[in-house]
Design a protein around this motif. Structure first.
Motif, PDB file in Angstrom:
ATOM      1  N   VAL A   7      -8.071  27.636 -25.136  1.00  0.00           N
ATOM      2  CA  VAL A   7      -7.000  28.545 -25.537  1.00  0.00           C
ATOM      3  C   VAL A   7      -7.401  29.939 -25.094  1.00  0.00           C
ATOM      4  N   ASP A   8      -6.472  30.609 -24.421  1.00  0.00           N
ATOM      5  CA  ASP A   8      -6.714  31.972 -23.983  1.00  0.00           C
ATOM      6  C   ASP A   8      -5.464  32.781 -24.319  1.00  0.00           C
ATOM      7  N   TYR A   9      -5.555  34.079 -24.193  1.00  0.00           N
ATOM      8  CA  TYR A   9      -4.420  34.940 -24.482  1.00  0.00           C
ATOM      9  C   TYR A   9      -4.186  35.857 -23.297  1.00  0.00           C
ATOM     10  N   GLU A  10      -2.910  35.991 -22.911  1.00  0.00           N
ATOM     11  CA  GLU A  10      -2.527  36.862 -21.799  1.00  0.00           C
ATOM     12  C   GLU A  10      -1.426  37.797 -22.265  1.00  0.00           C
ATOM     13  N   TRP A  11      -1.438  39.004 -21.721  1.00  0.00           N
ATOM     14  CA  TRP A  11      -0.401  39.981 -22.049  1.00  0.00           C
ATOM     15  C   TRP A  11       0.881  39.627 -21.319  1.00  0.00           C
ATOM     16  N   TYR A  65       7.678  40.356 -23.315  1.00  0.00           N
ATOM     17  CA  TYR A  65       7.676  40.342 -24.777  1.00  0.00           C
ATOM     18  C   TYR A  65       6.838  41.478 -25.364  1.00  0.00           C
ATOM     19  N   GLU A  66       6.078  42.171 -24.520  1.00  0.00           N
ATOM     20  CA  GLU A  66       5.191  43.248 -24.920  1.00  0.00           C
ATOM     21  C   GLU A  66       4.236  42.824 -26.032  1.00  0.00           C
ATOM     22  N   GLU A  67       3.633  41.655 -25.856  1.00  0.00           N
ATOM     23  CA  GLU A  67       2.623  41.142 -26.772  1.00  0.00           C
ATOM     24  C   GLU A  67       1.806  40.068 -26.071  1.00  0.00           C
ATOM     25  N   GLU A  68       0.700  39.694 -26.694  1.00  0.00           N
ATOM     26  CA  GLU A  68      -0.121  38.627 -26.133  1.00  0.00           C
ATOM     27  C   GLU A  68       0.508  37.283 -26.452  1.00  0.00           C
ATOM     28  N   ILE A  69       0.439  36.374 -25.485  1.00  0.00           N
ATOM     29  CA  ILE A  69       0.920  35.021 -25.715  1.00  0.00           C
ATOM     30  C   ILE A  69      -0.244  34.056 -25.549  1.00  0.00           C
ATOM     31  N   GLU A  70      -0.175  32.961 -26.267  1.00  0.00           N
ATOM     32  CA  GLU A  70      -1.223  31.943 -26.211  1.00  0.00           C
ATOM     33  C   GLU A  70      -1.013  31.074 -24.976  1.00  0.00           C
ATOM     34  N   VAL A  71      -2.100  30.848 -24.232  1.00  0.00           N
ATOM     35  CA  VAL A  71      -2.054  30.016 -23.031  1.00  0.00           C
ATOM     36  C   VAL A  71      -3.022  28.855 -23.236  1.00  0.00           C
ATOM     37  N   ASN A  72      -2.505  27.629 -23.202  1.00  0.00           N
ATOM     38  CA  ASN A  72      -3.316  26.430 -23.382  1.00  0.00           C
ATOM     39  C   ASN A  72      -3.626  25.828 -22.019  1.00  0.00           C
ATOM     40  N   THR A  73      -4.912  25.589 -21.751  1.00  0.00           N
ATOM     41  CA  THR A  73      -5.302  25.010 -20.473  1.00  0.00           C
ATOM     42  C   THR A  73      -6.336  23.912 -20.684  1.00  0.00           C
ATOM     43  N   ASN A 113      -2.233  58.984 -32.532  1.00  0.00           N
ATOM     44  CA  ASN A 113      -2.408  59.674 -31.251  1.00  0.00           C
ATOM     45  C   ASN A 113      -2.594  58.727 -30.069  1.00  0.00           C
ATOM     46  N   GLY A 114      -2.576  57.415 -30.310  1.00  0.00           N
ATOM     47  CA  GLY A 114      -2.710  56.454 -29.226  1.00  0.00           C
ATOM     48  C   GLY A 114      -4.111  56.392 -28.639  1.00  0.00           C
ATOM     49  N   CYS A 115      -5.109  56.658 -29.444  1.00  0.00           N
ATOM     50  CA  CYS A 115      -6.502  56.671 -28.970  1.00  0.00           C
ATOM     51  C   CYS A 115      -7.195  55.326 -29.115  1.00  0.00           C
ATOM     52  N   VAL A 116      -6.530  54.350 -29.727  1.00  0.00           N
ATOM     53  CA  VAL A 116      -7.137  53.038 -29.944  1.00  0.00           C
ATOM     54  C   VAL A 116      -6.209  51.936 -29.435  1.00  0.00           C
ATOM     55  N   PHE A 117      -6.815  50.783 -29.135  1.00  0.00           N
ATOM     56  CA  PHE A 117      -6.066  49.593 -28.726  1.00  0.00           C
ATOM     57  C   PHE A 117      -6.118  48.570 -29.838  1.00  0.00           C
ATOM     58  N   ASN A 118      -5.001  47.919 -30.093  1.00  0.00           N
ATOM     59  CA  ASN A 118      -4.951  46.837 -31.068  1.00  0.00           C
ATOM     60  C   ASN A 118      -5.442  45.563 -30.384  1.00  0.00           C
ATOM     61  N   VAL A 119      -6.507  44.969 -30.909  1.00  0.00           N
ATOM     62  CA  VAL A 119      -7.090  43.763 -30.315  1.00  0.00           C
ATOM     63  C   VAL A 119      -6.989  42.572 -31.265  1.00  0.00           C
ATOM     64  N   SER A 120      -6.023  42.606 -32.186  1.00  0.00           N
ATOM     65  CA  SER A 120      -5.839  41.517 -33.150  1.00  0.00           C
ATOM     66  C   SER A 120      -5.365  40.257 -32.447  1.00  0.00           C
ATOM     67  N   THR A 121      -5.775  39.117 -32.962  1.00  0.00           N
ATOM     68  CA  THR A 121      -5.300  37.833 -32.448  1.00  0.00           C
ATOM     69  C   THR A 121      -4.437  37.165 -33.509  1.00  0.00           C
ATOM     70  N   SER A 122      -3.798  36.081 -33.152  1.00  0.00           N
ATOM     71  CA  SER A 122      -2.929  35.377 -34.093  1.00  0.00           C
ATOM     72  C   SER A 122      -3.717  34.771 -35.247  1.00  0.00           C
ATOM     73  N   MET A 123      -5.021  34.610 -35.091  1.00  0.00           N
ATOM     74  CA  MET A 123      -5.842  34.022 -36.146  1.00  0.00           C
ATOM     75  C   MET A 123      -6.372  35.061 -37.127  1.00  0.00           C
ATOM     76  N   ASP A 124      -6.175  36.351 -36.836  1.00  0.00           N
ATOM     77  CA  ASP A 124      -6.656  37.418 -37.707  1.00  0.00           C
ATOM     78  C   ASP A 124      -5.737  37.604 -38.900  1.00  0.00           C
ATOM     79  N   SER A 125      -6.321  37.970 -40.033  1.00  0.00           N
ATOM     80  CA  SER A 125      -5.520  38.213 -41.226  1.00  0.00           C
ATOM     81  C   SER A 125      -5.109  39.684 -41.325  1.00  0.00           C
TER      82      SER A 125
END
Length: 98
Positions: free
Chosen positions: A11-15, A19-27, A72-84
């Motif tokens: 399972v990987d995630y691609e932008w 949809y302007e979000e990460e989607i799950e890619v199953n390989t 201020n847009g100084c950080v990136f959101n790196v949350s995944t679908s498994m995060d609470s």
């Protein structure tokens, strides 16, 4: 048994810009089509126990300036679908106010 239980399942995630979000890619690491309906028919199927996901905080998650950095847009959101909860990392190190 199905692909999700196979040691070659990945399972990987691609932008996705649409949809302007990460989607799950199953390989499949063996190059087979992923079919969750299969019942151990794949000749390369090898059962594996999935690793339990452990959610970890980042340096920014614990920072008292996080709300300012988010505004201020100084950080990136790196949350995944498994995060609470949401997790952030610094954008450019030069923009870190700490």
């Amino acid at each position: 048994m199905n692909c999700e239980n196979c040691r070659y399942y990945n399972v990987d995630y691609e932008w996705d810009d649409d949809y302007e979000e990460e989607i799950e890619v199953n390989t499949c690491r063996k190059g087979h089509e992923i079919d969750f309906a299969l019942k151990n028919i794949c000749p390369d199927f090898q059962e594996s126990k999935p690793m339990k996901y452990i959610e970890k905080d980042t340096e920014c998650d614990k920072c008292e300036l996080l709300s300012d950095c988010k505004e201020n847009g100084c950080v990136f959101n790196v949350s995944t679908s498994m995060d609470s909860r949401e997790h952030f990392i610094p954008g450019l190190r030069l923009s870190c106010k700490k």
